[in-house]
Design a protein around this motif. Structure first.
Motif, mmCIF file in Angstrom:
data_model
loop_
_atom_site.group_PDB
_atom_site.id
_atom_site.type_symbol
_atom_site.label_atom_id
_atom_site.label_comp_id
_atom_site.label_asym_id
_atom_site.label_seq_id
_atom_site.Cartn_x
_atom_site.Cartn_y
_atom_site.Cartn_z
ATOM 1 N N ARG A 284 -34.706 -17.840 -9.907
ATOM 2 C CA ARG A 284 -34.634 -18.663 -8.699
ATOM 3 C C ARG A 284 -33.219 -19.186 -8.453
ATOM 4 N N PHE A 285 -32.575 -19.687 -9.521
ATOM 5 C CA PHE A 285 -31.191 -20.128 -9.389
ATOM 6 C C PHE A 285 -30.594 -20.299 -10.779
ATOM 7 N N ARG A 286 -29.278 -20.329 -10.838
ATOM 8 C CA ARG A 286 -28.554 -20.522 -12.091
ATOM 9 C C ARG A 286 -27.512 -21.618 -11.925
ATOM 10 N N PRO A 287 -27.715 -22.765 -12.543
ATOM 11 C CA PRO A 287 -26.746 -23.847 -12.391
ATOM 12 C C PRO A 287 -25.414 -23.516 -13.056
ATOM 13 N N LYS A 288 -24.359 -24.140 -12.566
ATOM 14 C CA LYS A 288 -23.080 -24.052 -13.253
ATOM 15 C C LYS A 288 -23.166 -24.789 -14.585
ATOM 16 N N ARG A 289 -22.233 -24.454 -15.483
ATOM 17 C CA ARG A 289 -22.299 -24.962 -16.854
ATOM 18 C C ARG A 289 -21.245 -26.036 -17.106
ATOM 19 N N ALA A 290 -21.630 -27.045 -17.887
ATOM 20 C CA ALA A 290 -20.721 -28.105 -18.302
ATOM 21 C C ALA A 290 -21.113 -28.535 -19.708
ATOM 22 N N ALA B 194 -17.164 -26.254 -17.620
ATOM 23 C CA ALA B 194 -16.531 -25.206 -18.400
ATOM 24 C C ALA B 194 -15.429 -24.549 -17.581
ATOM 25 N N GLU B 195 -14.325 -24.237 -18.241
ATOM 26 C CA GLU B 195 -13.226 -23.541 -17.603
ATOM 27 C C GLU B 195 -13.061 -22.162 -18.206
ATOM 28 N N ASP C 114 -12.170 -21.662 -21.929
ATOM 29 C CA ASP C 114 -13.007 -22.232 -22.986
ATOM 30 C C ASP C 114 -13.743 -21.125 -23.739
ATOM 31 N N THR C 115 -13.740 -21.212 -25.055
ATOM 32 C CA THR C 115 -14.427 -20.195 -25.857
ATOM 33 C C THR C 115 -15.920 -20.458 -25.976
ATOM 34 N N ASP C 116 -16.329 -21.719 -25.926
ATOM 35 C CA ASP C 116 -17.746 -22.065 -26.017
ATOM 36 C C ASP C 116 -17.940 -23.501 -25.533
ATOM 37 N N ASP C 117 -19.174 -24.009 -25.657
ATOM 38 C CA ASP C 117 -19.478 -25.354 -25.186
ATOM 39 C C ASP C 117 -18.708 -26.416 -25.971
ATOM 40 N N ALA C 118 -18.535 -26.201 -27.272
ATOM 41 C CA ALA C 118 -17.778 -27.150 -28.083
ATOM 42 C C ALA C 118 -16.340 -27.226 -27.597
ATOM 43 N N ARG D 174 -22.877 -9.835 -13.581
ATOM 44 C CA ARG D 174 -23.438 -10.173 -14.864
ATOM 45 C C ARG D 174 -22.324 -10.612 -15.808
ATOM 46 N N VAL D 175 -22.493 -11.793 -16.414
ATOM 47 C CA VAL D 175 -21.495 -12.277 -17.350
ATOM 48 C C VAL D 175 -22.192 -12.814 -18.587
ATOM 49 N N SER D 176 -21.435 -12.974 -19.664
ATOM 50 C CA SER D 176 -21.957 -13.558 -20.885
ATOM 51 C C SER D 176 -21.163 -14.802 -21.194
ATOM 52 N N ILE D 177 -21.825 -15.958 -21.140
ATOM 53 C CA ILE D 177 -21.149 -17.216 -21.384
ATOM 54 C C ILE D 177 -21.346 -17.588 -22.833
#
Length: 285
Positions: free
Chosen positions: A88-94, A133-134, A137-141, A7-10
């Motif tokens: 069902r699934f969780r895509p990676k984030r960009a 996202a790496e 990175d602190t957030d999407d911005a 479990r993580v919080s993005i």
């Protein structure tokens, strides 16, 4: 393959009480920095459609090797079953950066790139600056502006990030967050494309993504249901570009939000079904 993660919080861009009401039309163009400032204030009130809470469930992620965000297919996440079936699934984030500035004629323009023709995938295609996202990175911005600096030399300090649109799903089920930023002083940006990734940097009028001019479409199929892929032909400084797929879909949505009017054409709108098994090579095609 799918890999089960802890479990993580993005972190995401805060969007408390966001409900955009930007009133613009063809006769109400941007007349100066005061108009851009007004747009920034209004966009900060935009609230994207709700999706699942990323911090409250165990994650199943789809693995994808490419770090950049270029796709022949892309849909707003609210049009897919992901938002109501996250188990069902969780895509990676960009994230990608929709960097807007005022053109010489007072029109609103967006910065785009043409990928290097030497790349092994999606060579020569048009995209928004952005990527995966790496860890730092602190957030999407942060993701979007970091990638823009790496790709085209856009200094994050000259971009005023104001909001993020709802997530899109790429062909390979990558979760892409469009981040909107405003470049108040266009002269503060001197394009310095990374030759390994970017062949050229150009800009286009945002409003063209709400028009039928220079637009065409192709019908595709996803698990038995049909949908449309949009192509926008654009020429500037004697060079011709085709903006399509995920990039076109994101810019159509951005233009609809900013100009507060629907498209005169049918958008991509398939009846989605989640495949029984989602693996590395699962795509929407």
């Amino acid at each position: 393959m799918l890999s089960l993660l802890r479990r993580v919080s993005i972190p995401t861009i805060s969007s408390s009480s966001l409900s955009c009401k930007v009133i613009m039309d063809s006769n109400n163009s941007f007349g100066g920095s005061s108009k851009l400032a007004a747009l920034a204030r209004q966009l900060r009130l935009y609230k994207p459609p709700p999706t699942f809470d990323e911090s409250e469930i165990e994650e199943l992620r789809v693995e994808e090797s490419a770090g950049k965000v270029v796709s022949q297919v892309g849909f707003a996440e609210s049009a897919t079953p992901v938002s109501n079936q996250p188990e069902r699934f969780r895509p990676k984030r960009a994230a990608v950066l929709i960097c807007l500035f005022e053109g010489n004629d007072g029109d609103l323009r967006v910065i785009l790139t043409k990928r290097s023709s030497m790349l092994s995938s999606h060579s020569g295609e048009v995209s928004l600056p952005g990527g995966k996202a790496e860890e730092g990175d602190t957030d999407d911005a942060d993701t979007a502006t970091r990638e823009a600096k790496e790709e085209i030399g856009l200094d994050p300090s000259v971009v005023n990030v104001v909001t993020a649109l709802e997530p899109f799903l790429s062909k390979h089920l990558l979760r892409v967050i469009p981040v909107i930023g405003i470049l108040s002083d266009k002269n503060a940006f001197k394009p310095a494309p990374n030759a390994d990734e970017v062949e050229s940097v150009f800009d286009a009028p945002l409003e063209m993504f709400l028009k039928d001019e220079n637009r065409r479409s192709e019908e595709r199929e996803w698990m038995g249901d049909k949908y449309l892929i949009h192509f926008f032909d654009y020429e500037t400084d004697g060079k011709k570009f085709v903006i399509w797929g995920l990039t076109a879909g994101i810019l159509i949505r951005a233009a609809s939000v900013i100009y507060q009017r629907p498209t005169p054409f049918v958008e991509q709108n398939p009846k989605f079904k989640v495949p029984r098994f989602v693996v590395k090579d699962t795509t929407m095609s």
